[in-house]
Write a protein that holds these residues in place. Structure first.
Motif, short mmCIF file in Angstrom:
data_model
loop_
_atom_site.label_atom_id
_atom_site.label_comp_id
_atom_site.label_asym_id
_atom_site.label_seq_id
_atom_site.Cartn_x
_atom_site.Cartn_y
_atom_site.Cartn_z
N CYS A 237 33.78 38.80 40.85
CA CYS A 237 33.36 40.01 40.12
C CYS A 237 32.58 40.92 41.05
O CYS A 237 31.64 40.47 41.70
N THR A 238 32.96 42.21 41.09
CA THR A 238 32.27 43.18 41.92
C THR A 238 31.84 44.35 41.05
O THR A 238 32.30 44.48 39.91
N ALA A 239 30.97 45.18 41.61
CA ALA A 239 30.46 46.31 40.83
C ALA A 239 31.43 47.47 40.83
O ALA A 239 31.48 48.24 39.87
N THR A 240 32.18 47.56 41.87
CA THR A 240 33.19 48.62 41.97
C THR A 240 34.53 47.97 42.33
O THR A 240 34.58 46.84 42.83
N ALA A 241 35.55 48.62 42.03
CA ALA A 241 36.89 48.09 42.34
C ALA A 241 37.11 48.09 43.84
O ALA A 241 36.73 49.03 44.53
N LEU A 242 37.68 46.99 44.31
CA LEU A 242 37.91 46.85 45.75
C LEU A 242 39.34 47.23 46.06
O LEU A 242 40.26 46.98 45.25
N PRO A 243 39.54 47.77 47.26
CA PRO A 243 40.92 48.00 47.66
C PRO A 243 41.63 46.65 47.85
O PRO A 243 41.00 45.60 47.95
N THR A 244 42.89 46.71 47.89
CA THR A 244 43.68 45.47 47.97
C THR A 244 43.40 44.71 49.24
O THR A 244 43.25 43.48 49.23
N ALA A 245 43.31 45.45 50.36
CA ALA A 245 43.04 44.78 51.63
C ALA A 245 41.70 44.06 51.60
O ALA A 245 41.53 42.94 52.06
N GLU A 246 40.77 44.74 51.00
CA GLU A 246 39.43 44.11 50.91
C GLU A 246 39.46 42.88 50.01
O GLU A 246 38.82 41.87 50.30
N ARG A 247 40.28 42.98 48.96
CA ARG A 247 40.38 41.82 48.07
C ARG A 247 40.92 40.61 48.81
O ARG A 247 40.44 39.48 48.70
N GLY B 47 37.02 25.50 51.48
CA GLY B 47 37.63 24.44 52.26
C GLY B 47 38.95 23.98 51.67
O GLY B 47 39.55 23.03 52.18
N ARG B 48 39.52 24.62 50.73
CA ARG B 48 40.80 24.31 50.12
C ARG B 48 41.30 25.53 49.37
O ARG B 48 40.50 26.39 48.98
N PRO B 49 42.55 25.63 49.15
CA PRO B 49 43.10 26.82 48.52
C PRO B 49 42.65 26.95 47.06
O PRO B 49 42.41 25.93 46.40
N ALA B 50 42.49 28.16 46.65
CA ALA B 50 42.04 28.39 45.26
C ALA B 50 42.59 29.74 44.79
O ALA B 50 42.86 30.63 45.60
N THR B 51 42.75 29.81 43.47
CA THR B 51 43.25 31.04 42.87
C THR B 51 42.04 31.89 42.49
O THR B 51 41.19 31.46 41.69
N ILE B 52 42.06 33.09 43.09
CA ILE B 52 40.86 33.94 42.85
C ILE B 52 41.33 35.27 42.31
O ILE B 52 42.14 35.95 42.93
N ASP B 53 40.80 35.62 41.15
CA ASP B 53 41.08 36.92 40.55
C ASP B 53 39.82 37.80 40.70
O ASP B 53 38.69 37.29 40.70
N PHE B 54 40.10 39.11 40.81
CA PHE B 54 38.98 40.05 40.97
C PHE B 54 38.78 40.88 39.70
O PHE B 54 39.76 41.31 39.10
N THR B 55 37.53 40.99 39.28
CA THR B 55 37.18 41.84 38.13
C THR B 55 36.07 42.79 38.55
O THR B 55 35.40 42.57 39.56
N VAL B 56 35.93 43.85 37.72
CA VAL B 56 34.89 44.84 38.03
C VAL B 56 33.83 44.82 36.90
O VAL B 56 34.16 44.84 35.71
N ASP B 57 32.64 44.78 37.33
CA ASP B 57 31.50 44.82 36.34
C ASP B 57 30.41 45.75 36.89
O ASP B 57 29.62 45.35 37.76
N PRO B 58 30.38 47.04 36.44
CA PRO B 58 29.39 47.97 37.01
C PRO B 58 27.95 47.52 36.78
O PRO B 58 27.05 47.96 37.48
#
Lengths: 232, 246
Positions: free
Chosen positions: B177-187, B199-210
């Motif tokens: 979760c970030t305060a502002t939306a991140l560009p795709t490259a940054e994500r 240390g191992r693969p994981a599924t990570i989703d990004f959300t925005v929370d101002p």
């Protein structure tokens, strides 16, 4: 002027000759009795002038009895006091013109002395009984009995003679002087007669007290006789 | 000179009668009234003496009572004085205690009010600081700050025990979760760095929370790492609040 040695009968009551002295005595008795009744009718605890004088008379008589007889005056007051008052008034009755004092006649003095004689016997017996009274004649011892018997008679006789002599002589002298010197000259003698009358009343009462007290004291067996045995 | 015996007898009887008459009408009444007066005088004297004695006794009683009154008055005054002193001391002590209690209550009230005012002002200050921080962050470069938060998140993850990291990344979907939306490259860069840290693969989703103001937080079924200014400011405010409480 009548002789004071003779009693003139004024009237007779049966066989009894009533002399002037007796009549004067009755008058004196009436005056004294009526005066006493009148004076003592309204006695009070707060005395007036007259009551004060009367109480003074009684008090003086009582004190004389106490001093002379060394006894309570109650039993003797009437006898001694009446003797004194009667003799005094009788002596002074000579001040009334035409009145001869009863005490200037020997019968009245003899009667008074006779009463004292019997009073001595009465009070003597009352104090010590008959035995005690008779024992007084044997005092201080039996030898004295005749003398004491004679003394009891002679002292009574001395009372008669003393009173009769003084009063009679006064009346006699005043009568003689009046018959000789008129009206005013006897006045000093009358004053002297008044004094003599008072003194004789006092002496008679005092001697009566002395005789009674002496006999009563001896009869009563008192250790210390209240008075000296007085010879007449 | 002859003696008339009748006259002698008559005079004796006359004098005897006169003695009786005067005894009856003169000597006895006069002596009786004298005795009566003496008795009355003696009675009066006796009564006067009795009255005098009674008066003296009454006076003595009065003196005794008066002395008793004086003593009693002195005792009463002494007792009253002692009672007054005691009452005064009690009242003073009570007043001092009451005053002390009032002062303590006033102090407590002042302290409470001061603390309440301080808390209020602190809350206001915190909210004002958050507002100011938000407004300031709005004009700042997000990349540099985002790297800083990423580095701190990676550090946090690395500081976790290996078991906790393994459990957190064990096939579970994680949310960044970030305060502002991140560009795709940054994500992608962020995801790569987080996976490396786990240390191992994981599924990570990004959300925005101002509301985060600024930061990067990682949340999962078994993991929650707060890494934002909102969290920092909240912690700071809490610490300040804890510091102010007595």
């Amino acid at each position: 002027m009548n002789s004071p040695l003779e009693s003139t009968a004024l009237f007779h009551l049966g066989p009894v000759a009533v002399t002037a002295g007796v009549v004067v005595t009755w008058v004196i008795m009436a005056i004294l009795t009526l005066g006493a009744i009148a004076a003592t009718r309204r006695l009070s605890l707060t005395p007036g002038r007259l009551q004060s004088v009367l109480e003074l008379v009684v008090d003086v008589v009582d004190s004389q009895i106490r001093d002379t007889m060394r006894a309570e005056p109650g039993p003797f007051r009437a006898f001694i006091g009446t003797l004194f008052l009667f003799i005094l008034v009788a002596n002074w009755s000579s001040l009334v013109p035409g009145v001869e004092p009863p005490t200037a006649h020997v019968e009245t003095d003899a009667a008074l002395a006779l009463l004292v004689f019997f009073a001595i016997i009465y009070f003597g017996i009352q104090a010590g009984g008959v035995r005690g009274y008779l024992a007084t004649f044997a005092a201080p011892n039996a030898i004295m009995i005749p003398l004491n018997l004679v003394e009891s008679l002679t002292r009574t006789f001395s009372l008669i003679v003393r009173l009769f002599g003084n009063v009679m002589s006064g009346v006699f002298v005043i009568g003689i002087v009046m018959s000789l010197a008129g009206l005013l000259v006897p006045i000093p003698l009358i004053a002297l007669d008044l004094l003599t009358g008072a003194v004789q009343a006092y002496i008679f009462a005092t001697l009566a007290m002395v005789f009674i007290a002496g006999t009563a004291g001896e009869a009563g067996g008192e250790a210390a006789s209240p008075t000296e045995r007085t010879s007449p | 000179m002859t003696i008339n015996w009748w006259t002698l007898g008559l005079q004796a009887v006359n004098v005897l009668i006169l003695i009786w008459l005067l005894s009856r009408f003169f000597w006895r009444p006069i002596s009786a009234i004298i005795d009566q007066r003496r008795t009355a005088a003696a009675t009066l004297l006796s009564d006067a003496q009795a009255a005098r004695t009674q008066a003296a006794d009454a006076l003595a009683d009065i003196e005794r009572v008066r002395a008793g009154f004086a003593q009693e008055r002195a005792d009463i005054l002494k007792a009253a004085q002692e009672a007054a002193e005691q009452a005064r001391a009690t009242l003073l002590a009570q007043a001092e205690a009451d005053a002390e209690a009032v002062r303590a209550a006033a102090r407590d009230t002042l302290d409470q009010e001061r603390q309440a005012a301080a808390r209020t002002w602190r809350d206001h200050a915190g909210r004002l600081a958050v507002d100011i921080a938000g407004k300031l962050l709005a004009g700042m470069d997000g990349t540099g700050m985002g790297d800083a938060f990423l580095t701190r998140l990676v550090g946090e993850i690395s500081a976790l025990p290996p078991d906790a990291r393994a459990q957190a990344a064990n096939g579970a979907a994680l949310t960044a979760c970030t305060a502002t939306a991140l560009p795709t490259a940054e994500r992608e860069r962020y995801r790569q760095r987080i996976v490396e840290a786990l240390g191992r693969p994981a599924t990570i989703d990004f959300t925005v929370d101002p509301a985060l103001l600024a930061g990067l937080e990682l949340r999962g079924p078994h993991l929650a790492i707060t890494n934002s200014w909102r969290a920092d400011l909240a912690r700071i405010l809490q610490e300040i609040s804890h510091d102010d409480r007595p």
